[in-house]
Design an enzyme around this catalytic site. Sequence first.
Site, PDB file in Angstrom:
ATOM      1  N   HIS A  51       0.644  -1.322   0.367  1.00  0.00           N
ATOM      2  CA  HIS A  51      -0.022  -0.634  -0.024  1.00  0.00           C
ATOM      3  C   HIS A  51       0.565   1.325  -0.186  1.00  0.00           C
ATOM      4  O   HIS A  51       1.597   1.497   1.285  1.00  0.00           O
ATOM      5  CB  HIS A  51      -1.170   0.134   1.060  1.00  0.00           C
ATOM      6  CG  HIS A  51      -1.627  -1.030   1.046  1.00  0.00           C
ATOM      7  ND1 HIS A  51      -3.294  -0.897   0.371  1.00  0.00           N
ATOM      8  CD2 HIS A  51      -1.696  -2.648   1.807  1.00  0.00           C
ATOM      9  CE1 HIS A  51      -3.856  -2.285   0.853  1.00  0.00           C
ATOM     10  NE2 HIS A  51      -2.995  -3.317   1.409  1.00  0.00           N
ATOM     11  N   PHE A 104      -6.529  38.880  29.082  1.00  0.00           N
ATOM     12  CA  PHE A 104      -7.457  39.101  28.040  1.00  0.00           C
ATOM     13  C   PHE A 104      -8.995  38.348  27.539  1.00  0.00           C
ATOM     14  O   PHE A 104      -8.941  38.854  26.891  1.00  0.00           O
ATOM     15  CB  PHE A 104      -6.179  38.054  26.711  1.00  0.00           C
ATOM     16  CG  PHE A 104      -5.063  39.158  26.480  1.00  0.00           C
ATOM     17  CD1 PHE A 104      -4.831  40.810  26.302  1.00  0.00           C
ATOM     18  CD2 PHE A 104      -3.956  37.878  27.147  1.00  0.00           C
ATOM     19  CE1 PHE A 104      -3.519  41.243  26.503  1.00  0.00           C
ATOM     20  CE2 PHE A 104      -3.249  38.917  26.895  1.00  0.00           C
ATOM     21  CZ  PHE A 104      -2.326  40.466  26.550  1.00  0.00           C
ATOM     22  N   LYS A 125      -8.556  29.191  25.130  1.00  0.00           N
ATOM     23  CA  LYS A 125      -8.474  30.848  26.100  1.00  0.00           C
ATOM     24  C   LYS A 125      -9.490  31.925  25.290  1.00  0.00           C
ATOM     25  O   LYS A 125      -8.926  31.512  23.749  1.00  0.00           O
ATOM     26  CB  LYS A 125      -7.322  31.616  25.784  1.00  0.00           C
ATOM     27  CG  LYS A 125      -6.597  32.515  26.745  1.00  0.00           C
ATOM     28  CD  LYS A 125      -5.147  32.788  26.177  1.00  0.00           C
ATOM     29  CE  LYS A 125      -4.518  33.852  27.206  1.00  0.00           C
ATOM     30  NZ  LYS A 125      -2.520  34.071  26.585  1.00  0.00           N
ATOM     31  N   ASP A 153       8.109  35.344  31.392  1.00  0.00           N
ATOM     32  CA  ASP A 153       6.971  36.038  33.103  1.00  0.00           C
ATOM     33  C   ASP A 153       7.267  34.605  33.732  1.00  0.00           C
ATOM     34  O   ASP A 153       5.658  34.445  33.570  1.00  0.00           O
ATOM     35  CB  ASP A 153       5.934  35.842  32.190  1.00  0.00           C
ATOM     36  CG  ASP A 153       4.595  36.397  32.878  1.00  0.00           C
ATOM     37  OD1 ASP A 153       4.739  36.919  33.852  1.00  0.00           O
ATOM     38  OD2 ASP A 153       3.452  36.356  33.286  1.00  0.00           O
TER      39      ASP A 153
END
Length: 675
Positions: A121, A428, A445, A536
């Site tokens: 295949h 945000f 988010k 951060d």
Amino acid sequence: MDTKSILEELLLKRSQQKKKMSPNNYKERLFVLTKTNLSYYEYDKMKRGSRKGSIEIKKIRCVEKVNLEEQTPVERQYPFQIVYKDGLLYVYASNEESRSQWLKALQKEIRGNPHLLVKYHSGFFVDGKFLCCQQSCKAAPGCTLWEAYANLHTAVNEEKHRVPTFPDRVLKIPRAVPVLKMDAPSSSTTLAQYDNESKKNYGSQPPSSSTSLAQYDSNSKKIYGSQPNFNMQYIPREDFPDWWQVRKLKSSSSSEDVASSNQKERNVNHTTSKISWEFPESSSSEEEENLDDYDWFAGNISRSQSEQLLRQKGKEGAFMVRNSSQVGMYTVSLFSKAVNDKKGTVKHYHVHTNAENKLYLAENYCFDSIPKLIHYHQHNSAGMITRLRHPVSTKANKVPDSVSLGNGIWELKREEITLLKELGSGQFGVVQLGKWKGQYDVAVKMIKEGSMSEDEFFQEAQTMMKLSHPKLVKFYGVCSKEYPIYIVTEYISNGCLLNYLRSHGKGLEPSQLLEMCYDVCEGMAFLESHQFIHRDLAARNCLVDRDLCVKVSDFGMTRYVLDDQYVSSVGTKFPVKWSAPEVFHYFKYSSKSDVWAFGILMWEVFSLGKQPYDLYDNSQVVLKVSQGHRLYRPHLASDTIYQIMYSCWHELPEKRPTFQQLLSSIEPLREKDKH
């Protein structure tokens, strides 16, 4: 057995999905080719880990390239396939040269193998069918002629293909009925004859001497002989599966008993002297170990992490199997309340190997594989403190690898995502638990309109697309065509590290706290090596998975830099208490400012989530740090651990260690915990 390595390389492997519910994932494995086996291993920190699977060379039937799927990611541009007796394995090389090298080496080793495929295949088996011919069975006959077949099939060493001598008790069947006059079942039938006196094998032309003969139709699973005799036993040979050895049965009460126990169907036609016996398809006793398919297998989890998870489960006989610190070895970790201990106790049992290469926990009970060993001890304690009752899984409904759309963004269909509950909120927008395609757990988010510029959104999404590491939260895709915009990531069940420390910290050992720091350090070392600055890093921006693995998250401030330095614009917000002096004085970021933040994170971990500089406000922190003030040693941190975190707080960035150096400093402290 020749175990000398012919070829070794770190390749990408697709899961074989031997079970219907197995995930379709991709993992890097160290592949090792020898004369007898193709094996693949875990590989971490330049060390070979435990073996994850092995294929016998003699069982391989085809090795060839595979046509690329549409929109294939960069890392999967050079696939090849290994078709073998028990399955189909897809492997991805890093470049064309590597793929050609593997194809050449493997085809050389399988030259002359029995039952090489004439057709194969050319497309992948995806979503229950082959892309090349749409056949839905993985074992379906190939659709493309294999060009290498002629060379590999005909160039056979005579000695290699000689049939081994049968035992003396092999039944001789006089050639009363000429083989060529028998009713041949089909063109696909393989005819095998064996001369027990001359010790030679023949093709379709019969020899003059008496022979034991068997004819096997590989399509109908039928065997043909010359006379119906139910005191015979037809046994497929291991080395030549389409050849059958004919033996007399040692004892049988009646022919009916033998027939019922050895055949599913019997058809006797005395006019043609042909017997047709149908046998159930045989299964290999040498099953490939794919431990990742089992809920009880936890992989590279540490001793302390296993103890924490088992105690959280709190049930008698809760257990898991994990990789031992000894390469290639396994450990069974087991929880019990049998001992006089209010918290219960966790025992760790090493899986041993005897002289016959059998596995055991108790020496009198040996097994061929880990799954068989575990199955036995789920019903018998056999010397352990209790039997294995409740597997503790570290697996979750993770999403398969994302499918790239080719334009640098993974755009998901919004209608395929169901929002379930809010997990938290930030500047945000909110983060929700969701289900993708009704099956996979994801974190969503949701970006509120006007809270983030389009440039900022695509900056974060593109950053996450480039970052893939076990200790970084995985990015799955975005829904960017309407508001609220979705950023879809891996769901991490235990939430943020800071909250976890505050709620569960008192039950954690110092060794477990160190493991959490090590996880974060691994993720940051990856960012460092690819010239990314997080900017951060803090406990609030790391997440704890169900296996207690900690992953770095929140890439909103992450930046890619060419010279390991980034100067932020004036007015940019930054977390003062996690910031190095050069950040709050000059807005200058580098991987060394991330190292400073990592030292603060270590302090958070060993103080179980306390606020750093809790007696000072931001302006006081700037003044104190500038004057040389540093955080005190948490009582759970040893002097050695405190020295490591303190080294992160050197005033001069160049004097701070790199994340790779930090890993080297922490590693020896973990070693004693990994047994």
